[in-house]
Write a protein that holds these residues in place. Structure first.
Motif, PDB file in Angstrom:
ATOM      1  N   HIS A  29       0.866  -1.190   0.000  1.00  0.00           N
ATOM      2  CA  HIS A  29       0.000   0.000   0.000  1.00  0.00           C
ATOM      3  C   HIS A  29       0.899   1.234   0.000  1.00  0.00           C
ATOM      4  O   HIS A  29       1.858   1.302   0.779  1.00  0.00           O
ATOM      5  N   THR A  30       0.587   2.210  -0.861  1.00  0.00           N
ATOM      6  CA  THR A  30       1.440   3.384  -1.010  1.00  0.00           C
ATOM      7  C   THR A  30       0.606   4.661  -1.063  1.00  0.00           C
ATOM      8  O   THR A  30      -0.589   4.611  -1.342  1.00  0.00           O
ATOM      9  N   PRO A  31       1.236   5.829  -0.841  1.00  0.00           N
ATOM     10  CA  PRO A  31       0.539   7.082  -1.148  1.00  0.00           C
ATOM     11  C   PRO A  31       0.261   7.125  -2.662  1.00  0.00           C
ATOM     12  O   PRO A  31       1.026   6.556  -3.443  1.00  0.00           O
ATOM     13  N   PRO A  32      -0.820   7.766  -3.106  1.00  0.00           N
ATOM     14  CA  PRO A  32      -1.150   7.804  -4.528  1.00  0.00           C
ATOM     15  C   PRO A  32      -0.010   8.315  -5.418  1.00  0.00           C
ATOM     16  O   PRO A  32       0.181   7.822  -6.526  1.00  0.00           O
ATOM     17  N   ALA A  33       0.771   9.281  -4.933  1.00  0.00           N
ATOM     18  CA  ALA A  33       1.864   9.826  -5.746  1.00  0.00           C
ATOM     19  C   ALA A  33       2.944   8.781  -6.006  1.00  0.00           C
ATOM     20  O   ALA A  33       3.557   8.755  -7.078  1.00  0.00           O
ATOM     21  N   LEU A  86      -0.901   7.122   6.484  1.00  0.00           N
ATOM     22  CA  LEU A  86      -0.745   7.093   5.029  1.00  0.00           C
ATOM     23  C   LEU A  86      -1.439   8.301   4.389  1.00  0.00           C
ATOM     24  O   LEU A  86      -0.913   8.902   3.448  1.00  0.00           O
ATOM     25  N   ALA A  87      -2.602   8.676   4.927  1.00  0.00           N
ATOM     26  CA  ALA A  87      -3.309   9.852   4.407  1.00  0.00           C
ATOM     27  C   ALA A  87      -2.477  11.113   4.612  1.00  0.00           C
ATOM     28  O   ALA A  87      -2.416  11.983   3.743  1.00  0.00           O
ATOM     29  N   ILE A  88      -1.798  11.206   5.762  1.00  0.00           N
ATOM     30  CA  ILE A  88      -0.943  12.369   6.035  1.00  0.00           C
ATOM     31  C   ILE A  88       0.146  12.477   4.970  1.00  0.00           C
ATOM     32  O   ILE A  88       0.388  13.543   4.408  1.00  0.00           O
ATOM     33  N   LEU A  89       0.796  11.340   4.669  1.00  0.00           N
ATOM     34  CA  LEU A  89       1.884  11.369   3.690  1.00  0.00           C
ATOM     35  C   LEU A  89       1.378  11.435   2.256  1.00  0.00           C
ATOM     36  O   LEU A  89       2.151  11.663   1.334  1.00  0.00           O
ATOM     37  N   ALA A 107      -4.368  24.432  10.669  1.00  0.00           N
ATOM     38  CA  ALA A 107      -5.095  24.512   9.397  1.00  0.00           C
ATOM     39  C   ALA A 107      -4.509  23.567   8.354  1.00  0.00           C
ATOM     40  O   ALA A 107      -5.244  22.897   7.622  1.00  0.00           O
ATOM     41  N   THR A 108      -3.171  23.500   8.286  1.00  0.00           N
ATOM     42  CA  THR A 108      -2.526  22.601   7.326  1.00  0.00           C
ATOM     43  C   THR A 108      -2.810  21.146   7.672  1.00  0.00           C
ATOM     44  O   THR A 108      -3.109  20.335   6.793  1.00  0.00           O
ATOM     45  N   LEU A 109      -2.715  20.794   8.940  1.00  0.00           N
ATOM     46  CA  LEU A 109      -2.922  19.407   9.358  1.00  0.00           C
ATOM     47  C   LEU A 109      -4.368  18.950   9.164  1.00  0.00           C
ATOM     48  O   LEU A 109      -4.610  17.788   8.848  1.00  0.00           O
ATOM     49  N   THR A 110      -5.318  19.852   9.323  1.00  0.00           N
ATOM     50  CA  THR A 110      -6.722  19.462   9.161  1.00  0.00           C
ATOM     51  C   THR A 110      -7.131  19.327   7.694  1.00  0.00           C
ATOM     52  O   THR A 110      -8.256  18.923   7.410  1.00  0.00           O
ATOM     53  N   LYS A 111      -6.229  19.633   6.765  1.00  0.00           N
ATOM     54  CA  LYS A 111      -6.497  19.377   5.342  1.00  0.00           C
ATOM     55  C   LYS A 111      -6.477  17.879   5.056  1.00  0.00           C
ATOM     56  O   LYS A 111      -6.998  17.432   4.036  1.00  0.00           O
ATOM     57  N   VAL A 112      -5.845  17.123   5.950  1.00  0.00           N
ATOM     58  CA  VAL A 112      -5.740  15.679   5.767  1.00  0.00           C
ATOM     59  C   VAL A 112      -7.066  15.029   6.146  1.00  0.00           C
ATOM     60  O   VAL A 112      -7.562  15.236   7.256  1.00  0.00           O
ATOM     61  N   PRO A 113      -7.671  14.237   5.232  1.00  0.00           N
ATOM     62  CA  PRO A 113      -8.915  13.549   5.580  1.00  0.00           C
ATOM     63  C   PRO A 113      -8.704  12.657   6.798  1.00  0.00           C
ATOM     64  O   PRO A 113      -7.717  11.928   6.885  1.00  0.00           O
ATOM     65  N   GLY A 114      -9.622  12.716   7.753  1.00  0.00           N
ATOM     66  CA  GLY A 114      -9.510  11.890   8.950  1.00  0.00           C
ATOM     67  C   GLY A 114      -8.878  12.593  10.132  1.00  0.00           C
ATOM     68  O   GLY A 114      -8.808  12.038  11.227  1.00  0.00           O
ATOM     69  N   ILE A 115      -8.388  13.835   9.927  1.00  0.00           N
ATOM     70  CA  ILE A 115      -7.794  14.581  11.032  1.00  0.00           C
ATOM     71  C   ILE A 115      -8.612  15.842  11.292  1.00  0.00           C
ATOM     72  O   ILE A 115      -8.745  16.700  10.431  1.00  0.00           O
ATOM     73  N   GLY A 116      -9.160  15.906  12.497  1.00  0.00           N
ATOM     74  CA  GLY A 116      -9.906  17.082  12.919  1.00  0.00           C
ATOM     75  C   GLY A 116      -9.010  17.995  13.737  1.00  0.00           C
ATOM     76  O   GLY A 116      -7.808  17.763  13.871  1.00  0.00           O
ATOM     77  N   LYS A 117      -9.608  19.025  14.314  1.00  0.00           N
ATOM     78  CA  LYS A 117      -8.834  20.005  15.082  1.00  0.00           C
ATOM     79  C   LYS A 117      -8.139  19.365  16.283  1.00  0.00           C
ATOM     80  O   LYS A 117      -6.962  19.606  16.536  1.00  0.00           O
ATOM     81  N   ALA A 157      -7.426   9.648  -6.737  1.00  0.00           N
ATOM     82  CA  ALA A 157      -6.690   9.797  -5.477  1.00  0.00           C
ATOM     83  C   ALA A 157      -7.506  10.590  -4.460  1.00  0.00           C
ATOM     84  O   ALA A 157      -7.549  10.252  -3.271  1.00  0.00           O
ATOM     85  N   LEU A 158      -8.183  11.634  -4.921  1.00  0.00           N
ATOM     86  CA  LEU A 158      -9.008  12.447  -4.022  1.00  0.00           C
ATOM     87  C   LEU A 158     -10.182  11.646  -3.470  1.00  0.00           C
ATOM     88  O   LEU A 158     -10.506  11.739  -2.287  1.00  0.00           O
ATOM     89  N   VAL A 159     -10.804  10.839  -4.329  1.00  0.00           N
ATOM     90  CA  VAL A 159     -11.898   9.980  -3.872  1.00  0.00           C
ATOM     91  C   VAL A 159     -11.366   8.983  -2.843  1.00  0.00           C
ATOM     92  O   VAL A 159     -11.993   8.730  -1.816  1.00  0.00           O
ATOM     93  N   GLY A 160     -10.164   8.445  -3.115  1.00  0.00           N
ATOM     94  CA  GLY A 160      -9.537   7.513  -2.177  1.00  0.00           C
ATOM     95  C   GLY A 160      -9.227   8.150  -0.835  1.00  0.00           C
ATOM     96  O   GLY A 160      -9.176   7.472   0.193  1.00  0.00           O
ATOM     97  N   LEU A 161      -9.030   9.481  -0.835  1.00  0.00           N
ATOM     98  CA  LEU A 161      -8.744  10.192   0.409  1.00  0.00           C
ATOM     99  C   LEU A 161     -10.016  10.614   1.140  1.00  0.00           C
ATOM    100  O   LEU A 161      -9.959  11.216   2.203  1.00  0.00           O
ATOM    101  N   GLY A 162     -11.186  10.305   0.550  1.00  0.00           N
ATOM    102  CA  GLY A 162     -12.435  10.563   1.257  1.00  0.00           C
ATOM    103  C   GLY A 162     -13.307  11.677   0.696  1.00  0.00           C
ATOM    104  O   GLY A 162     -14.375  11.960   1.227  1.00  0.00           O
TER     105      GLY A 162
END
Length: 197
Positions: A29-33, A86-89, A107-117, A157-162
């Protein structure tokens, strides 16, 4: 544990690669990039991390050892498992993550799907003194990809990220004019910035 894998890419998916290592196909399993930089039939070298659970053994692969080390380090934060790591990376490079943590950039960290404030605050608190010391954190995020159907890769990739299919398609449409598609990783980051607005 398996720290690295090299062989021929048998199959390349959106966020996974099957690597043939002397006749054994390993699902990584890898990051999409990273997956986007692999080609079926081509040689692949990945720094890997194996996550062993009671009912599974899962291999995660990265373009550089610094990414793998960051992936493992992020999981030391309470509430962060391999999927969120994996979502973070997939969204942030190790340098961007270290910068966000050092500057308490929620703000930057909450751009990651699955991470709230709250999750972002916990990450900055628990990793503040650890991330800058990750060896190889400045390594390249992944190989560039030739121009082609990059829009489809980024949307998938975006759909895969949620994100929804509509959100993904709209974001890709917004960056299509200024992005030539020479690097799927940078296109993905640009699309994520559009979605974060």
């Amino acid at each position: 544990m398996i720290a690295a894998v090299s062989g021929t890419a048998q199959h390349v998916g959106l966020d996974r690669v099957v690597v043939d290592v002397h006749g054994v196909g390993l699902l990584v399993h890898t990051p999409p990039a990273v997956a986007a930089g692999c080609r079926t039939g081509a040689r692949v070298e990945l720094a890997t991390s194996m996550v062993v659970r009671e009912d599974s053994m899962t291999l995660y692969g990265f373009a550089a050892p610094g990414e793998r080390d960051t992936f493992e380090l992020v999981q030391t934060v309470s509430g962060v498992g391999p999927r969120v790591a994996l979502a973070i990376l997939s969204v942030l490079s190790p340098e961007e993550l270290a910068s966000a943590v050092a500057g308490a950039d929620i703000a930057t960290l909450t751009k990651v799907p699955g991470i709230g404030k709250k999750g972002a605050e916990r990450i900055t608190l628990e990793l503040r003194d650890k991330l800058p010391q990750v060896p190889g954190a400045g390594a390249a995020a992944g190989p560039a990809v030739a121009a082609g159907p990059w829009q489809d890769q980024v949307a998938e990739a975006l759909v895969g990220l949620g994100y929804s299919a509509k959100q993904s398609a709209d974001a890709v449409a917004k960056i299509a004019d200024e992005h030539g598609g020479e690097d799927v990783s940078s296109a993905l980051r640009a699309a994520l910035q559009v979605l974060a607005r």
